[in-house]
Write a protein that holds these residues in place. Sequence first.
Motif, PDB file in Angstrom:
ATOM      1  N   THR A   1      29.924  38.946  37.508  1.00 29.30           N
ATOM      2  CA  THR A   1      29.328  38.497  38.753  1.00 29.30           C
ATOM      3  C   THR A   1      29.234  36.971  38.887  1.00 29.30           C
ATOM      4  O   THR A   1      29.495  36.426  39.939  1.00 29.30           O
ATOM      5  CB  THR A   1      27.889  39.063  38.880  1.00 29.30           C
ATOM      6  N   LEU A   2      28.822  36.277  37.810  1.00 23.43           N
ATOM      7  CA  LEU A   2      28.455  34.870  37.956  1.00 23.43           C
ATOM      8  C   LEU A   2      29.612  33.864  37.935  1.00 23.43           C
ATOM      9  O   LEU A   2      29.575  32.885  38.676  1.00 23.43           O
ATOM     10  CB  LEU A   2      27.400  34.496  36.908  1.00 23.43           C
TER      11      LEU A   2
ATOM     12  N   THR B   1      35.294  39.857  46.760  1.00 21.61           N
ATOM     13  CA  THR B   1      34.395  40.001  47.909  1.00 21.61           C
ATOM     14  C   THR B   1      33.883  38.616  48.288  1.00 21.61           C
ATOM     15  O   THR B   1      33.223  37.974  47.480  1.00 21.61           O
ATOM     16  CB  THR B   1      33.188  40.903  47.542  1.00 21.61           C
TER      17      THR B   1
ATOM     18  N   GLY C   1      31.690  35.663  49.138  1.00 28.95           N
ATOM     19  CA  GLY C   1      30.250  35.438  49.025  1.00 28.95           C
ATOM     20  C   GLY C   1      29.556  36.265  47.960  1.00 28.95           C
ATOM     21  O   GLY C   1      28.334  36.222  47.836  1.00 28.95           O
ATOM     22  N   ASP C   2      30.293  37.050  47.204  1.00 29.99           N
ATOM     23  CA  ASP C   2      29.671  37.882  46.169  1.00 29.99           C
ATOM     24  C   ASP C   2      30.593  37.993  44.959  1.00 29.99           C
ATOM     25  O   ASP C   2      31.627  38.642  45.027  1.00 29.99           O
ATOM     26  CB  ASP C   2      29.377  39.277  46.742  1.00 29.99           C
ATOM     27  N   GLY C   3      30.204  37.330  43.889  1.00 29.42           N
ATOM     28  CA  GLY C   3      30.971  37.453  42.642  1.00 29.42           C
ATOM     29  C   GLY C   3      32.175  36.532  42.588  1.00 29.42           C
ATOM     30  O   GLY C   3      32.360  35.680  43.472  1.00 29.42           O
ATOM     31  N   PRO C   4      33.003  36.681  41.534  1.00 29.56           N
ATOM     32  CA  PRO C   4      34.144  35.785  41.320  1.00 29.56           C
ATOM     33  C   PRO C   4      35.086  35.772  42.523  1.00 29.56           C
ATOM     34  O   PRO C   4      35.386  36.816  43.102  1.00 29.56           O
ATOM     35  CB  PRO C   4      34.851  36.398  40.108  1.00 29.56           C
TER      36      PRO C   4
END
Lengths: 519, 211
Positions: free
Chosen positions: A252-253, A300, A302-305
């Motif tokens: 995620t980060l 995705t 705005g979300d995740g790598p």
Amino acid sequence: MSTPTYLGMPALPPRSPYGTGNLRGDRTFPRAAHDELRNGQLRRNLGKATHTIRAKRLAVTGELPDWEALRDAGSAIKTDTMNRLPELLEQLEAKVTEAGGTVHWARDGAEANDIVTRLVQQTGSDEVIKVKSMATQEIGLNEHLADQGIKAHETDLAELIVQLADDKPSHILVPAIHRNRDEIREIFRAGIPGVDPELDSVPAHLAAAARAYLREKFLTTPVAVSGANFGIAETGTLSVVESEGNGRMCLTLPDTLITVMGIEKVLPRYADLEVFLQLLPRSSTGERMNPYTSLWTGVTPGDGPQNFHLVLLDNGRTAALADRIGRQALNCIRCSACLNVCPVYERAGGHAYGSTYPGPIGAVVTPQLAGMDVSADDPNSSLPYASTLCGACYDACPVKIDIPSLLVELRHQHTEATGRTAEKLAMKAAAAVMGRPGVYRAAQKAAGLGRVVAGRDGKISHLPPPFNGWSDSRDTPAPPKRSFRAWLASAEGASALRAAAEEGARTRTEADGPDEEEQ
Amino acid sequence: MTVTARETILARIRDAQALAPASAVDIPRDYRTGRTLPDADRLALLTDRLVDYKAEVHTCTADRTPEVIADVLRERAVCHLGIPPGLDRTWLSAYEGEVHVDSADTPVPELDALDGVLTSSAVTCAETGTIFLDASPDQGRRALTLVPDLHVCVVDLSTVTPGVPEAVTRLTPTHPTTLISGPSATSDIELERLEGVHGPRTLAVVIRTDM
């Protein structure tokens, strides 16, 4: 899509290249096990771990009335997957690409290592965070990255312990099970920069030390490398199943995520998760569900790598697929249930197998991926014999891999491949002798001489080469003074036979009476 | 023309299949699917499973949502609460602390400074005690429910399915999806189970029985 053109006969796909990765130990299983068995702590810890997980697994699989139906479905889905592998991989590639990811193909471990290294270098980072992954361990990715000046941080607690101690995992699921809390404290004190020197060996405090150390890595490292439990062809969805949350952090980060997945990990449909999300956690940790599972499809916004790369790895998997019997091993979902029920693994531990894949499944996967008769005394050729063929692994396997039959097949292949061994010559000689009664009699007389080398207990414990391979691990009873055939031909034998015949006739008369014979 | 790794691997697979031809297989799907259970049974099963995995469980009706949430947050001394942009703000009418509305632009280290996070959920499986988050506006991006140490999650009983197959059919594959079964845990040190390694160390679930 163009149809591939065959120029002649299909060729046997190559194994993982010799001398690369972590699919071969430096000595045979019996030699390695000999040393490991002396490690009392390893045996105690492994005994506790395997028995605990075994009991939990039985409890949670017993809860489901349709457990056997799930196993049947899981087994069939995986077999169907192997039957349709090219189309499923192409579909997976198309879907991942459609969702903003990039797909790479790697013929072997070295190629996968090069691809990952290049992708990391493109980000400008000299550090990566890693989720526990068997595929990257198999290809020796961390070592390769280190050679290229890139530091890989393992983030699973057990993998961190193993990495800081410059050690090797001993169990698929709990890789640091051979270490106790005091050792882990020492490993952390020596290996974690700035750790509290007063750190004690309470497990919660040790875990907190790892949390603090890794949190900074999670928040600052721009690239992560993961494996994958499943890759869904229908949707391009990848999945990682875990417990600690380090997987979620890595997935995620960071800005860039690189996932290395064996080609056999593909599943046809998203709905197939309904089977494997039940089979895997219950078989693996003995939980109804593991704490965290991540499912992601490409990128995705705005979300995740925002950069996602999938590396599809062969490294001997196609060679396994070319074996009618052995290909079943590719159905493995890496749950480790077979390790926990295996009487050999329980005692010898994971290191004795010399490969990333230990235990019963490792004994069939490793020789197929990397070969087992590549050099003289290839350690991998000892793996199919690291089993009592008791069958517990087959019973435990959530996708019903018939490991005992695979082991027997590999033993057969090893015997076929190794040519004029002493054992083969002995079998040939036995066939010749047994076919001729005169020679057989003479041989039996000669065998009586074996009594000379037997000990007082009537056992032969040491045979000269080339038979020492047999006597190293078993005692052979000394041949009797007189063979059965010789006894039967003697006056003693003749009278015993006569007495037995009379006894038999008398009993029959008493029991049957004067009845007519049945028609 | 160079042969790519892709072409090589696909050709190897076809070679392998020619050398060891596959036998066709029918997939038996005799396991349980499409199950239904009365509300009371799903609630009891889910509660049992959540408690077993060391999650905190609160049950209430929809009208009491703000109070229950405020109680949970007060008990945990939450002063800085993160929420996803699409969360129903009426849930926070009884909460007195500071609210931080997350967005894709919020730097991740700022999430680390939050005391906790409050979200809704997409689907929940009772039999395994598993909450599925699908990154919808009322659940937020994945980092939001991962970095803070406390996750308060609202589950409506109407979204609770008996088993795993019933839950999987309700998912949207293209959404990034996270399955959560209790708080983060490890058994890596001498097989002793510890709650909380990297994810939230506390998971509090608020089940609304009339929604």
